[in-house]
Design a protein around this motif. Structure first.
Motif, PDB file in Angstrom:
ATOM      1  N   THR A 124       0.807  -1.230   0.000  1.00  0.00           N
ATOM      2  CA  THR A 124       0.000   0.000   0.000  1.00  0.00           C
ATOM      3  C   THR A 124       0.837   1.276   0.000  1.00  0.00           C
ATOM      4  OG1 THR A 124      -0.159  -0.187   2.398  1.00  0.00           O
ATOM      5  CG2 THR A 124      -2.011  -1.022   1.116  1.00  0.00           C
ATOM      6  N   ASN A 125       2.020   1.259   0.604  1.00  0.00           N
ATOM      7  CA  ASN A 125       2.808   2.494   0.729  1.00  0.00           C
ATOM      8  C   ASN A 125       4.119   2.400  -0.036  1.00  0.00           C
ATOM      9  OD1 ASN A 125       0.806   3.255   2.504  1.00  0.00           O
ATOM     10  ND2 ASN A 125       1.977   2.657   4.305  1.00  0.00           N
ATOM     11  N   ARG A 126       4.768   3.530  -0.173  1.00  0.00           N
ATOM     12  CA  ARG A 126       6.082   3.558  -0.813  1.00  0.00           C
ATOM     13  C   ARG A 126       7.118   4.086   0.158  1.00  0.00           C
ATOM     14  NH1 ARG A 126       3.730   0.677  -3.212  1.00  0.00           N
ATOM     15  NH2 ARG A 126       3.392   0.434  -5.448  1.00  0.00           N
ATOM     16  N   TYR A 127       8.341   3.567   0.033  1.00  0.00           N
ATOM     17  CA  TYR A 127       9.431   3.877   0.961  1.00  0.00           C
ATOM     18  C   TYR A 127      10.742   4.013   0.190  1.00  0.00           C
ATOM     19  CZ  TYR A 127       5.962   1.986   4.190  1.00  0.00           C
ATOM     20  OH  TYR A 127       4.804   1.753   4.888  1.00  0.00           O
ATOM     21  N   ALA A 128      11.766   4.468   0.918  1.00  0.00           N
ATOM     22  CA  ALA A 128      13.116   4.488   0.360  1.00  0.00           C
ATOM     23  C   ALA A 128      14.003   3.431   1.006  1.00  0.00           C
ATOM     24  CB  ALA A 128      13.748   5.869   0.545  1.00  0.00           C
ATOM     25  N   SER A 129      13.557   2.899   2.155  1.00  0.00           N
ATOM     26  CA  SER A 129      14.407   1.925   2.860  1.00  0.00           C
ATOM     27  C   SER A 129      13.558   0.932   3.645  1.00  0.00           C
ATOM     28  CB  SER A 129      15.343   2.655   3.827  1.00  0.00           C
ATOM     29  OG  SER A 129      14.589   3.323   4.815  1.00  0.00           O
ATOM     30  N   ILE A 130      14.179  -0.202   3.973  1.00  0.00           N
ATOM     31  CA  ILE A 130      13.619  -1.118   4.979  1.00  0.00           C
ATOM     32  C   ILE A 130      14.553  -1.038   6.174  1.00  0.00           C
ATOM     33  CG2 ILE A 130      13.056  -3.483   5.640  1.00  0.00           C
ATOM     34  CD1 ILE A 130      12.281  -4.176   2.935  1.00  0.00           C
ATOM     35  N   GLY A 131      14.016  -0.781   7.332  1.00  0.00           N
ATOM     36  CA  GLY A 131      14.812  -0.634   8.542  1.00  0.00           C
ATOM     37  C   GLY A 131      14.320   0.564   9.317  1.00  0.00           C
ATOM     38  N   GLU A 132      15.028   0.973  10.249  1.00  0.00           N
ATOM     39  CA  GLU A 132      16.204   0.351  10.809  1.00  0.00           C
ATOM     40  C   GLU A 132      15.786  -0.927  11.524  1.00  0.00           C
ATOM     41  OE1 GLU A 132      17.279   1.995  14.369  1.00  0.00           O
ATOM     42  OE2 GLU A 132      19.351   1.363  14.408  1.00  0.00           O
ATOM     43  N   HIS A 171      21.045  -2.042  11.716  1.00  0.00           N
ATOM     44  CA  HIS A 171      21.780  -1.905  12.984  1.00  0.00           C
ATOM     45  C   HIS A 171      22.425  -3.267  13.221  1.00  0.00           C
ATOM     46  CE1 HIS A 171      21.831  -0.324  17.358  1.00  0.00           C
ATOM     47  NE2 HIS A 171      22.623  -1.381  17.269  1.00  0.00           N
ATOM     48  N   SER A 172      23.647  -3.414  12.726  1.00  0.00           N
ATOM     49  CA  SER A 172      24.268  -4.738  12.646  1.00  0.00           C
ATOM     50  C   SER A 172      25.761  -4.664  12.909  1.00  0.00           C
ATOM     51  CB  SER A 172      24.079  -5.322  11.239  1.00  0.00           C
ATOM     52  OG  SER A 172      22.727  -5.528  10.953  1.00  0.00           O
TER      53      SER A 172
END
Ligand code: ZN
Length: 409
Positions: free
Chosen positions: A122-130, A160-161
């Motif tokens: 449903t949505n748009r993003y620039a990243s997965i995380g943190e 965060h790794s």
């Protein structure tokens, strides 16, 4: 005035050469509040939403003179609230956490994965995380799926790794990029090695107060910035609600040590590196959703035999067969520009009888973007046969348009 600026003035009084004057001018420009900052590590999670309204968060970001912020929240609602309020200031990231406290469980939790996959629809993003991930847990099925999703949806992995998990994530897919949260809390020499080894790796400096403060920059970190001028960026990490108020102070603090760097390098770390990594991705992904909704609108128009002349256009989709006194659902679609502040409501009347329906139906927003509004009207019930009329009220700021559609039951 910063320690560095003082020392330059001393130097200037002793050796008044032209280059020193140039340096003073540059230093003052950089040290001032006008140096924009990109904050690549902001969270606005459920408890933070309760404590600080989104308007106040945006005020704090503007007070900090942020160019933009990468925001990810547990749950996603906080991110969406900020994105809707200030789309020019927020780059949304998708955090796979529904609540605070899932950082040690999410990578074996099918529900966290289902939640992430649902939001990506449903949505748009620039990243997965943190997200938090260490050592060989990076190769568990759920993190592997997250890497696949990142590649498929053109998203940066904000991890965060430790160095081991970062390398495992990068190895899983040759297309993914990793933004290494807190630069892994690793030492500058290790960070430098990692950045040299992996050209798809960037790092944020959230929570690394040892980098610099009060106008002085640690020599080890200064060396790292010179070695990798295009890979490091700033972040506050508002991981608790009260830290949201720290965003302006964090930006001001960073400006004091950025002032000790050459102008170009200072600007890179202040905002350009974050901008160059995230903005093209965000623009592409955000444009994709506009195209998708525009296509939906175009298709909806074709299905209804309507040609585009005025904007916005309202389409009412009722079931083909409507029975007297049987509840049904009607869809209203609005296609146009600047629809975010708009609302629509549906009513049905019998013009000849001067009455409407006996019950008010429920309005449920299914999709709402700049260019598209899709509302499901549930529990519509027409209690007698005859000539009816749909009345669609479309409200935009300072404007009300009523559309009418006749039909016979
Ligand atoms: Zn964080």
């Amino acid at each position: 005035m910063s320690h560095f600026a003082n020392s330059v003035i001393v130097k200037l009084t002793r050796v008044a050469v032209l280059t020193a004057i140039t340096q003073v001018t540059v230093t003052n420009a950089i040290a001032s509040d006008t140096l924009p900052i990109a904050d690549a590590h902001v969270h606005y999670s459920h408890d933070s939403v309760e404590m600080t309204p989104p308007q106040r968060v945006i005020e704090l970001m503007r007070a900090a003179n942020l160019k933009f912020a990468l925001v990810s929240s547990s749950d996603d609602r906080g991110t969406q609230l900020l994105t809707e309020l200030a789309p020019e200031l927020i780059i949304p990231g998708l955090r796979p956490y529904r609540r605070r406290g899932e950082l040690n469980t999410w990578y074996t939790d099918e529900k966290a994965l289902a939640y992430t996959e649902r939001l990506l629809k449903t949505n748009r993003y620039a990243s997965i995380g943190e997200f938090h991930l260490y050592g060989d847990t990076a190769d568990l099925p759920i993190p592997k799926r997250i890497v696949e999703l990142a590649a498929q949806h053109n998203l940066v992995l904000h991890a965060h790794s430790d160095a081991e998990a970062v390398e495992k994530l990068l190895a899983q897919n040759s297309a993914v990029k990793v933004l290494w949260a807190h630069a892994g809390f690793d030492d500058p020499a290790t960070i430098s090695d990692m950045l040299s080894k992996h050209d798809r790796l960037w790092a944020d400096l959230a929570f690394r107060s040892e980098v610099g403060s009060g106008g002085s920059l640690s020599p080890e970190w200064a060396a790292l910035f010179h070695e990798h001028p295009q890979r490091l960026m700033l972040g506050t990490d508002t991981y608790t609600p009260e830290r949201m108020y720290f965003v302006p102070e964090h930006a001001a603090g960073a400006r004091t040590w950025l002032a000790t760097l050459p102008e170009e390098l200072a600007e890179n770390i202040a905002w350009k590196n974050a901008y160059n990594l995230l903005m093209p991705i965000w623009k592409e992904n955000n444009a994709a959703i506009q195209t998708e909704t525009e296509n939906q609108c175009t298709k909806a128009l074709q299905d209804n035999g309507i040609s585009i002349n005025d904007s916005p256009i309202t389409i009412v989709k009722a079931p083909e067969r409507i029975e007297v006194s049987e509840p049904f659902t009607v869809q209203i679609q609005v296609c146009g520009n600047n629809l975010l502040d708009n609302t629509v409501t549906l009513n049905a009347i019998m013009p000849a009888h001067g009455h409407g329906m006996n019950y008010a139906p429920d309005h449920l927003i299914v999709d709402h973007t700049q260019n598209y509004l899709n509302v499901e009207v549930k529990g519509v019930l027409l209690h007698m046969p005859g000539t009816w009329q749909w009345l669609v009220e479309h409200r935009s700021p300072g404007n009300l348009t009523t559309s009418k559609y006749d039909f016979t039951l």
